[in-house]
Design a protein around this motif. Structure first.
Motif, PDB file in Angstrom:
ATOM      1  N   VAL A  26       0.859  -1.185   0.000  1.00 14.55           N
ATOM      2  CA  VAL A  26       0.000   0.000   0.000  1.00 14.55           C
ATOM      3  C   VAL A  26       0.894   1.234   0.000  1.00 14.55           C
ATOM      4  O   VAL A  26       1.815   1.337   0.812  1.00 14.55           O
ATOM      5  CB  VAL A  26      -0.938   0.016   1.236  1.00 14.55           C
ATOM      6  CG1 VAL A  26      -1.828   1.244   1.221  1.00 14.55           C
ATOM      7  CG2 VAL A  26      -1.763  -1.256   1.306  1.00 14.55           C
ATOM      8  N   ALA A  27       0.624   2.175  -0.904  1.00 16.26           N
ATOM      9  CA  ALA A  27       1.418   3.397  -1.000  1.00 16.26           C
ATOM     10  C   ALA A  27       1.247   4.267   0.242  1.00 16.26           C
ATOM     11  O   ALA A  27       0.170   4.306   0.839  1.00 16.26           O
ATOM     12  CB  ALA A  27       1.003   4.185  -2.242  1.00 16.26           C
ATOM     13  N   GLY A  28       2.303   4.958   0.628  1.00  8.26           N
ATOM     14  CA  GLY A  28       2.242   5.906   1.743  1.00  8.26           C
ATOM     15  C   GLY A  28       2.558   5.288   3.087  1.00  8.26           C
ATOM     16  O   GLY A  28       3.022   4.158   3.184  1.00  8.26           O
ATOM     17  N   ASP A  31      -2.007   4.767   8.124  1.00  3.82           N
ATOM     18  CA  ASP A  31      -2.936   5.728   8.716  1.00  3.82           C
ATOM     19  C   ASP A  31      -3.855   4.917   9.632  1.00  3.82           C
ATOM     20  O   ASP A  31      -4.780   4.262   9.162  1.00  3.82           O
ATOM     21  CB  ASP A  31      -3.727   6.433   7.616  1.00  3.82           C
ATOM     22  CG  ASP A  31      -4.708   7.461   8.162  1.00  3.82           C
ATOM     23  OD1 ASP A  31      -4.614   7.812   9.359  1.00  3.82           O
ATOM     24  OD2 ASP A  31      -5.578   7.901   7.380  1.00  3.82           O
ATOM     25  N   VAL A  41      -6.850   1.888   4.309  1.00  5.90           N
ATOM     26  CA  VAL A  41      -6.183   1.712   3.019  1.00  5.90           C
ATOM     27  C   VAL A  41      -7.033   2.172   1.835  1.00  5.90           C
ATOM     28  O   VAL A  41      -6.568   2.155   0.707  1.00  5.90           O
ATOM     29  CB  VAL A  41      -5.745   0.243   2.788  1.00  5.90           C
ATOM     30  CG1 VAL A  41      -4.696  -0.167   3.809  1.00  5.90           C
ATOM     31  CG2 VAL A  41      -6.922  -0.696   2.817  1.00  5.90           C
ATOM     32  N   LYS A  42      -8.262   2.590   2.095  1.00  9.51           N
ATOM     33  CA  LYS A  42      -9.114   3.060   0.998  1.00  9.51           C
ATOM     34  C   LYS A  42      -8.492   4.288   0.344  1.00  9.51           C
ATOM     35  O   LYS A  42      -7.862   5.102   0.997  1.00  9.51           O
ATOM     36  CB  LYS A  42     -10.512   3.407   1.511  1.00  9.51           C
ATOM     37  CG  LYS A  42     -11.352   2.195   1.813  1.00  9.51           C
ATOM     38  CD  LYS A  42     -12.770   2.596   2.151  1.00  9.51           C
ATOM     39  CE  LYS A  42     -13.601   1.353   2.417  1.00  9.51           C
ATOM     40  NZ  LYS A  42     -14.979   1.677   2.742  1.00  9.51           N
ATOM     41  N   ARG A  43      -8.678   4.373  -0.973  1.00 11.97           N
ATOM     42  CA  ARG A  43      -8.174   5.484  -1.773  1.00 11.97           C
ATOM     43  C   ARG A  43      -6.649   5.558  -1.801  1.00 11.97           C
ATOM     44  O   ARG A  43      -6.074   6.618  -2.044  1.00 11.97           O
ATOM     45  CB  ARG A  43      -8.784   6.808  -1.339  1.00 11.97           C
ATOM     46  CG  ARG A  43     -10.287   6.876  -1.613  1.00 11.97           C
ATOM     47  CD  ARG A  43     -10.851   8.254  -1.416  1.00 11.97           C
ATOM     48  NE  ARG A  43     -10.963   8.675  -0.032  1.00 11.97           N
ATOM     49  CZ  ARG A  43     -11.985   8.417   0.757  1.00 11.97           C
ATOM     50  NH1 ARG A  43     -12.987   7.719   0.316  1.00 11.97           N
ATOM     51  NH2 ARG A  43     -12.017   8.851   1.977  1.00 11.97           N
ATOM     52  N   LYS A  44      -5.978   4.450  -1.505  1.00 12.98           N
ATOM     53  CA  LYS A  44      -4.522   4.392  -1.630  1.00 12.98           C
ATOM     54  C   LYS A  44      -4.180   3.354  -2.688  1.00 12.98           C
ATOM     55  O   LYS A  44      -4.885   2.357  -2.847  1.00 12.98           O
ATOM     56  CB  LYS A  44      -3.871   4.000  -0.302  1.00 12.98           C
ATOM     57  CG  LYS A  44      -3.999   5.064   0.765  1.00 12.98           C
ATOM     58  CD  LYS A  44      -3.187   4.712   1.980  1.00 12.98           C
ATOM     59  CE  LYS A  44      -3.274   5.817   3.011  1.00 12.98           C
ATOM     60  NZ  LYS A  44      -2.286   5.658   4.065  1.00 12.98           N
ATOM     61  N   ARG A  45      -3.087   3.594  -3.415  1.00 15.89           N
ATOM     62  CA  ARG A  45      -2.658   2.612  -4.416  1.00 15.89           C
ATOM     63  C   ARG A  45      -2.276   1.322  -3.713  1.00 15.89           C
ATOM     64  O   ARG A  45      -1.587   1.347  -2.701  1.00 15.89           O
ATOM     65  CB  ARG A  45      -1.458   3.130  -5.206  1.00 15.89           C
ATOM     66  CG  ARG A  45      -1.812   4.210  -6.187  1.00 15.89           C
ATOM     67  CD  ARG A  45      -0.636   4.613  -7.061  1.00 15.89           C
ATOM     68  NE  ARG A  45       0.558   4.870  -6.269  1.00 15.89           N
ATOM     69  CZ  ARG A  45       1.768   4.389  -6.553  1.00 15.89           C
ATOM     70  NH1 ARG A  45       1.963   3.636  -7.597  1.00 15.89           N
ATOM     71  NH2 ARG A  45       2.795   4.675  -5.785  1.00 15.89           N
ATOM     72  N   GLN A  46      -2.749   0.196  -4.260  1.00 13.94           N
ATOM     73  CA  GLN A  46      -2.488  -1.103  -3.668  1.00 13.94           C
ATOM     74  C   GLN A  46      -2.102  -2.099  -4.756  1.00 13.94           C
ATOM     75  O   GLN A  46      -2.650  -2.066  -5.851  1.00 13.94           O
ATOM     76  CB  GLN A  46      -3.729  -1.635  -2.959  1.00 13.94           C
ATOM     77  CG  GLN A  46      -4.228  -0.737  -1.852  1.00 13.94           C
ATOM     78  CD  GLN A  46      -5.508  -1.263  -1.254  1.00 13.94           C
ATOM     79  OE1 GLN A  46      -5.694  -2.462  -1.126  1.00 13.94           O
ATOM     80  NE2 GLN A  46      -6.400  -0.364  -0.881  1.00 13.94           N
TER      81      GLN A  46
END
Length: 67
Positions: A26-28, A31, A41-46
């Motif tokens: 998961v990017a970033g 959170d 993890v929603k709205r993150k590149r996976q």
């Protein structure tokens, strides 16, 4: 250091409340939820993580290729 032996494709299983799932990259940064240890993890590149294991020395090499 890897020995250069043949690599076998597989995956790393993560335990989840609903059973066993395949690992994701998961990017970033993580959170965390305000009142739990869950990670949002929603709205993150996976990307699904693919892992290869050396048949001789057991070294692992993981990749997260584009689908």
């Amino acid at each position: 250091m890897e020995c250069g032996g043949p690599m076998e494709r597989g995956f790393i299983a993560d335990h989840s409340y609903g059973g066993i799932v395949q690992s994701l990259w998961v990017a970033g940064v993580p959170d965390r939820g305000r009142f739990s240890k869950s990670i949002k993890v929603k709205r993150k590149r996976q990307f699904v993580v693919e892992t290869f294991r050396c048949a001789y020395c057991g070294a692992l090499r993981s990749y997260a290729p584009d689908a």
